[in-house]
Design a protein around this motif. Structure first.
Motif, short mmCIF file in Angstrom:
data_model
loop_
_atom_site.label_atom_id
_atom_site.label_comp_id
_atom_site.label_asym_id
_atom_site.label_seq_id
_atom_site.Cartn_x
_atom_site.Cartn_y
_atom_site.Cartn_z
N ASP A 1 26.85 58.62 60.88
CA ASP A 1 25.13 59.31 61.05
C ASP A 1 23.83 58.73 62.03
OD1 ASP A 1 25.87 61.31 58.86
OD2 ASP A 1 24.97 59.93 57.14
N THR A 2 24.06 57.46 61.90
CA THR A 2 22.85 57.04 62.88
C THR A 2 23.67 57.02 63.98
OG1 THR A 2 23.90 54.37 63.14
CG2 THR A 2 22.51 54.79 62.01
N LEU A 3 24.80 57.94 64.52
CA LEU A 3 25.25 57.90 66.12
C LEU A 3 24.52 59.18 66.64
CD1 LEU A 3 28.51 55.94 65.76
CD2 LEU A 3 26.35 55.43 66.92
N LYS A 4 24.67 60.67 64.97
CA LYS A 4 24.54 61.53 65.75
C LYS A 4 23.59 62.45 66.61
CE LYS A 4 26.88 63.32 61.39
NZ LYS A 4 26.96 63.90 60.14
N PRO A 5 22.30 61.23 66.30
CA PRO A 5 21.30 62.56 67.28
C PRO A 5 21.30 61.67 68.79
CG PRO A 5 20.80 60.81 65.65
CD PRO A 5 21.99 60.56 65.80
N PHE A 6 23.12 61.14 69.05
CA PHE A 6 23.30 60.48 71.13
C PHE A 6 24.48 61.32 71.05
CE2 PHE A 6 20.32 57.15 68.41
CZ PHE A 6 20.13 56.68 69.34
N LEU A 7 24.87 62.03 70.33
CA LEU A 7 26.01 62.92 70.90
C LEU A 7 25.74 64.19 72.26
CD1 LEU A 7 28.70 63.58 69.92
CD2 LEU A 7 27.26 66.30 68.46
N ARG B 1 31.48 44.88 61.67
CA ARG B 1 30.91 44.61 63.43
C ARG B 1 29.43 44.17 63.12
NH1 ARG B 1 34.31 42.52 67.99
NH2 ARG B 1 35.71 43.49 66.90
N PHE B 2 29.04 45.13 63.43
CA PHE B 2 27.86 45.29 63.32
C PHE B 2 26.75 45.01 62.20
CE2 PHE B 2 27.95 48.80 60.42
CZ PHE B 2 26.75 49.13 60.62
N GLU B 3 27.42 44.48 60.94
CA GLU B 3 27.07 44.02 59.90
C GLU B 3 27.01 42.66 60.40
OE1 GLU B 3 27.29 47.53 56.80
OE2 GLU B 3 28.94 45.74 57.47
N MET B 4 27.74 42.15 61.29
CA MET B 4 27.67 40.46 61.48
C MET B 4 26.20 39.97 62.62
SD MET B 4 31.37 39.88 60.29
CE MET B 4 32.04 41.27 61.03
N GLU B 5 25.69 41.27 63.31
CA GLU B 5 24.79 40.62 63.94
C GLU B 5 23.10 39.95 63.75
OE1 GLU B 5 25.39 40.81 67.90
OE2 GLU B 5 27.90 41.03 66.79
N LYS B 6 22.93 39.76 64.44
CA LYS B 6 21.71 38.71 64.07
C LYS B 6 21.52 39.63 64.23
CE LYS B 6 22.51 33.69 64.14
NZ LYS B 6 22.65 32.54 65.01
N ALA B 7 20.41 40.26 65.54
CA ALA B 7 20.01 41.18 65.76
C ALA B 7 20.39 43.02 66.08
CB ALA B 7 19.26 41.27 67.40
N TRP B 8 20.58 43.96 65.60
CA TRP B 8 21.06 45.07 65.67
C TRP B 8 19.85 46.63 66.30
CZ3 TRP B 8 25.68 46.45 66.61
CH2 TRP B 8 26.16 48.06 66.85
N GLY B 9 19.97 46.43 67.23
CA GLY B 9 18.97 47.99 67.16
C GLY B 9 20.03 49.01 68.55
N ILE B 10 20.17 49.75 67.49
CA ILE B 10 21.46 51.15 67.87
C ILE B 10 20.81 51.87 69.19
CG2 ILE B 10 20.13 52.97 66.91
CD1 ILE B 10 24.35 52.24 66.48
N GLU B 11 19.94 52.02 69.75
CA GLU B 11 19.38 52.71 70.86
C GLU B 11 20.16 51.62 72.12
OE1 GLU B 11 16.05 53.93 71.17
OE2 GLU B 11 15.53 55.37 69.31
N ARG B 12 19.65 50.55 71.83
CA ARG B 12 20.27 49.36 73.22
C ARG B 12 21.67 49.38 72.99
NH1 ARG B 12 15.71 44.54 74.07
NH2 ARG B 12 15.88 44.79 76.40
#
Length: 184
Positions: A108-114, A140-151
């Motif tokens: 769902d977090t990816l939908k705005p970037f379709l 994998r994304f949950e194991m990242e220390k920093a996560w910003g979907i846009e970046r």
């Protein structure tokens, strides 16, 4: 017990509420006010619950600040167990979602970037970042220390373009092999 007369209503509450339909927005506002003035937690569902959880930290901080300042508790002493309100709140927050539910939330977090990146790239991005560890507990994304979907998407897109550009300029493998063999 002191009666609370006013609360701070942060812009973030309003911004989150504006993303909700009317029914969920009202439930969200009612939950904020119930918690702020009585100390009681509402039972929310769906998007209203999601919105409330996103603002819970600041709501609880305001309640705690009032309780610390007035040396009283907003929570009715006749309700709940023997544990203090903060312990009870923390136990309620321990809602665990299955890995499949978390994958759906990630999708769902990816939908705005379709429109910006296209379905193919987003599917590859999703497949890579939702890969889970051997025990299946975290992706994998949950194991990242920093996560910003846009970046992350911007970097992924840049890397895809660079790979495509290098493939276009590469010599065919047959020509490279022919040169090595001295055929041309």
């Amino acid at each position: 017990m002191s009666e609370r007369k006013a609360v701070k209503f942060y812009r973030s509450y309003w911004e989150v509420a504006m993303e909700l339909n009317d029914k969920d927005r009202l439930a969200f506002y009612d939950a904020i006010m119930l918690r702020q003035f009585t100390g009681k937690e509402s039972t929310l569902t769906g998007m209203a619950k999601f919105a409330y959880i996103s603002q819970k930290h600041s709501i609880d901080a305001q309640v705690k600040g009032f309780e610390d300042k007035t040396k009283t508790t907003l929570q009715d002493p006749m309700q709940g167990g023997t544990q203090g309100p903060l312990v009870q709140v923390k136990e309620k927050e321990k809602v665990e979602y299955t890995i499949e539910e978390r994958k759906l939330k990630f999708a769902d977090t990816l939908k705005p970037f379709l429109e910006l990146y296209g379905k193919e790239m987003l599917n590859e991005f999703y497949a890579y970042w939702t890969e889970h560890n051997p025990k299946g507990k975290k992706m994998r994304f949950e194991m990242e220390k920093a996560w910003g979907i846009e970046r992350r998407l911007a970097t992924w897109n840049k890397n895809v373009q660079e790979r495509n550009k290098s493939k276009e300029t590469e010599e065919p493998k047959e020509l490279i092999l022919a040169r090595k063999l001295g055929l041309c």
